[in-house]
Design an enzyme around this catalytic site. Sequence first.
Site, short mmCIF file in Angstrom:
data_model
loop_
_atom_site.label_atom_id
_atom_site.label_comp_id
_atom_site.label_asym_id
_atom_site.label_seq_id
_atom_site.Cartn_x
_atom_site.Cartn_y
_atom_site.Cartn_z
CB THR A 60 -1.03 0.06 1.23
OG1 THR A 60 -0.16 -0.36 2.37
CG2 THR A 60 -1.79 -0.68 0.99
CB THR A 110 -0.02 -0.97 6.62
OG1 THR A 110 0.95 -2.04 6.95
CG2 THR A 110 -0.22 0.08 8.27
CG PHE A 139 2.63 -5.61 14.51
CD1 PHE A 139 2.47 -4.25 14.55
CD2 PHE A 139 1.64 -6.73 14.88
CE1 PHE A 139 0.97 -3.68 15.03
CE2 PHE A 139 0.65 -6.30 15.42
CZ PHE A 139 0.01 -5.25 14.78
CG PHE A 169 12.37 2.53 17.52
CD1 PHE A 169 13.10 1.32 17.61
CD2 PHE A 169 12.22 2.77 16.22
CE1 PHE A 169 12.78 0.34 16.79
CE2 PHE A 169 11.83 2.06 15.46
CZ PHE A 169 12.28 0.91 15.63
CG LEU A 170 14.77 6.59 23.08
CD1 LEU A 170 14.78 6.97 24.48
CD2 LEU A 170 14.10 8.08 22.52
CB CYS A 173 6.89 0.71 7.19
SG CYS A 173 6.60 -1.08 6.08
C1 UGA Z 1 8.51 -0.64 10.30
C2 UGA Z 1 8.07 -1.38 12.37
O1 UGA Z 1 9.04 -1.23 12.64
C3 UGA Z 1 7.35 -2.47 12.23
O2 UGA Z 1 6.94 -2.81 13.12
C4 UGA Z 1 6.50 -2.65 11.29
O3 UGA Z 1 5.80 -3.68 11.36
C5 UGA Z 1 7.16 -2.28 9.48
O4 UGA Z 1 7.73 -0.76 9.93
C6 UGA Z 1 5.88 -2.46 8.73
O5 UGA Z 1 5.30 -1.36 8.53
O6 UGA Z 1 5.83 -3.15 8.00
P1 UGA Z 1 10.64 -1.31 9.64
O7 UGA Z 1 10.77 -0.40 8.52
O8 UGA Z 1 11.42 -1.80 8.51
O9 UGA Z 1 9.59 -1.80 10.08
O10 UGA Z 1 12.27 -0.65 10.12
P2 UGA Z 1 12.67 -0.51 11.27
O11 UGA Z 1 13.28 -1.29 12.33
O12 UGA Z 1 11.49 0.26 12.01
O13 UGA Z 1 13.18 1.22 11.21
C7 UGA Z 1 12.23 1.90 10.45
C8 UGA Z 1 13.32 3.23 10.46
O14 UGA Z 1 13.76 4.17 11.66
C9 UGA Z 1 14.78 2.95 9.69
O15 UGA Z 1 15.23 4.10 8.42
C10 UGA Z 1 15.89 3.13 10.75
O16 UGA Z 1 16.64 3.25 10.77
C11 UGA Z 1 15.62 4.26 11.35
N1 UGA Z 1 15.66 3.89 13.15
C12 UGA Z 1 14.89 3.27 14.30
C13 UGA Z 1 16.19 5.54 14.02
O17 UGA Z 1 17.02 6.37 12.71
N2 UGA Z 1 16.02 5.33 14.58
C14 UGA Z 1 15.89 4.52 16.00
O18 UGA Z 1 16.19 4.57 17.12
C15 UGA Z 1 15.54 3.27 15.33
#
Ligand code: UGA
Length: 437
Positions: free
Chosen positions: A85, A121, A149, A253-254, A264
């Site tokens: 989506t 989603t 998730f 996530f900080l 996503c």
């Molecule tokens: C995210 C969610 O974490 C999942 O739970 C969800 O299922 C998924 O989207 C989805 O909607 O399908 P994802 O996109 O694989 O998962 O990646 P994340 O691990 O969430 O990271 C997202 C972004 O945030 C990355 O670019 C990462 O580098 C950044 N990030 C993450 C930060 O800049 N700082 C952080 O502390 C954590």
Amino acid sequence: MRISVIGCGYLGAVHAACMAKLGHEVVGIDVDERKVAELSKAAAPFYEPGLDDLLRDVQETGRLSFTTDMSAAAGNDIHFICVGTPQKKGENAADMSFVDSAVTALLPHVAAGNLVVGKSTVPVGTAARLEGLLEASEPTAHLVWNPEFLREGHAVQDTLSPDRLVYGVKSGEEEHVAVAILDDVYAGPIADGTPRLVTDHATAELVKAAANSFLATKISFINAMAEVCEASGADVTRLADAIGLDDRIGRKFLHAGIGFGGGCLPKDIRAFMARAGELGADQALTFLREVDAINMRRRTRVVELTRELMGGMLLGKRITVLGAAFKPESDDVRDSPALSIAAQLQLQGAVVTVTDPKALPNAARRFPELQYEPELSKAVAKADALLLLTEWEEFRRLDPYELAVSVASPRILDGRNVLDAGKWRAAGWTYRGLGRP
Ligand code: UGA
């Protein structure tokens, strides 16, 4: 159980393989012939740790097959909708055309008592709309919303051992007939203690939008703190360590840095705002506009900092960007902050080379104007500055002493705050982090 999985991208391919691993008979269905051909040979069409091994493992059992033919769904008990989506072009809302065409193509093959289970989603209200279509076609079938998730890079583990399972059924009640059927599908994880919540359709859809919005907000919160740290000379990584020790806040996530990207979080918060607007609840989510703005500001900030690092001038400077994927352990470059920064630097006259262990083919398709070098030693040779923008393990482990000999000038911008600043400075590097003195 006999299961169809419609859509074999980052979500569906993993879901199909994991359902077969849990003991079900699974057919994965996708319109993309190349993807189906690769999956049929037990090769993942994208990089996801553990997926190739899992595909090989389950295909040997004969429980998993892939096809482009939707009629293969006929005779199955449960049909999972796992198509994408994406964000609509030129709008914040989600593009529902893949969901709609998957469901339309599926309906003729849905039999009495079947479950159609949405995992994509979607904007709240989608399940109710699809339920109407399903009822008109097969009144004894049921529509369930069962959001996914999984995180890319941990997708197999997250699917086999999820944090929680959410079943959104029409009545919102535990007694709904679909609940027991889905409990059979997920019998393995449930036996291992995975919590399972039954809700109505709208709540299940909102759980996913709310979870991703919360995660995006957490990242933008710490990135906003990084801006204040930069202005005041404080260190955002120590600040995050300290506030993260409060278990109501938590350290996960900080990680301040260049911000979130991927297929996503960015598009989900925008689609959520768009949907709230349609529902007349736009004020409730105006803060997400700020979350988005803080996030996008990180990219501009890195370009500015790189210019500062180069003494005020980017023109003709050789910049090597370490990382193209939106996060490590993935080859996904959708809305990758690393690539977006690389492209902005190139537009401003820098000569940019990008290296990444897995994502270069995808990156080259998206930004053909950038130079790509798979070999790290060649990519860094004679660079005027290095930018660490995706924190792959091999970049975290780089030896500043060895590297100093290859580059033209020992300058590094650590866009993910993962390097030991003291060690790099001791090795003669000009080190800049984000939100760190
Ligand atoms: C995210 C969610 O974490 C999942 O739970 C969800 O299922 C998924 O989207 C989805 O909607 O399908 P994802 O996109 O694989 O998962 O990646 P994340 O691990 O969430 O990271 C997202 C972004 O945030 C990355 O670019 C990462 O580098 C950044 N990030 C993450 C930060 O800049 N700082 C952080 O502390 C954590």
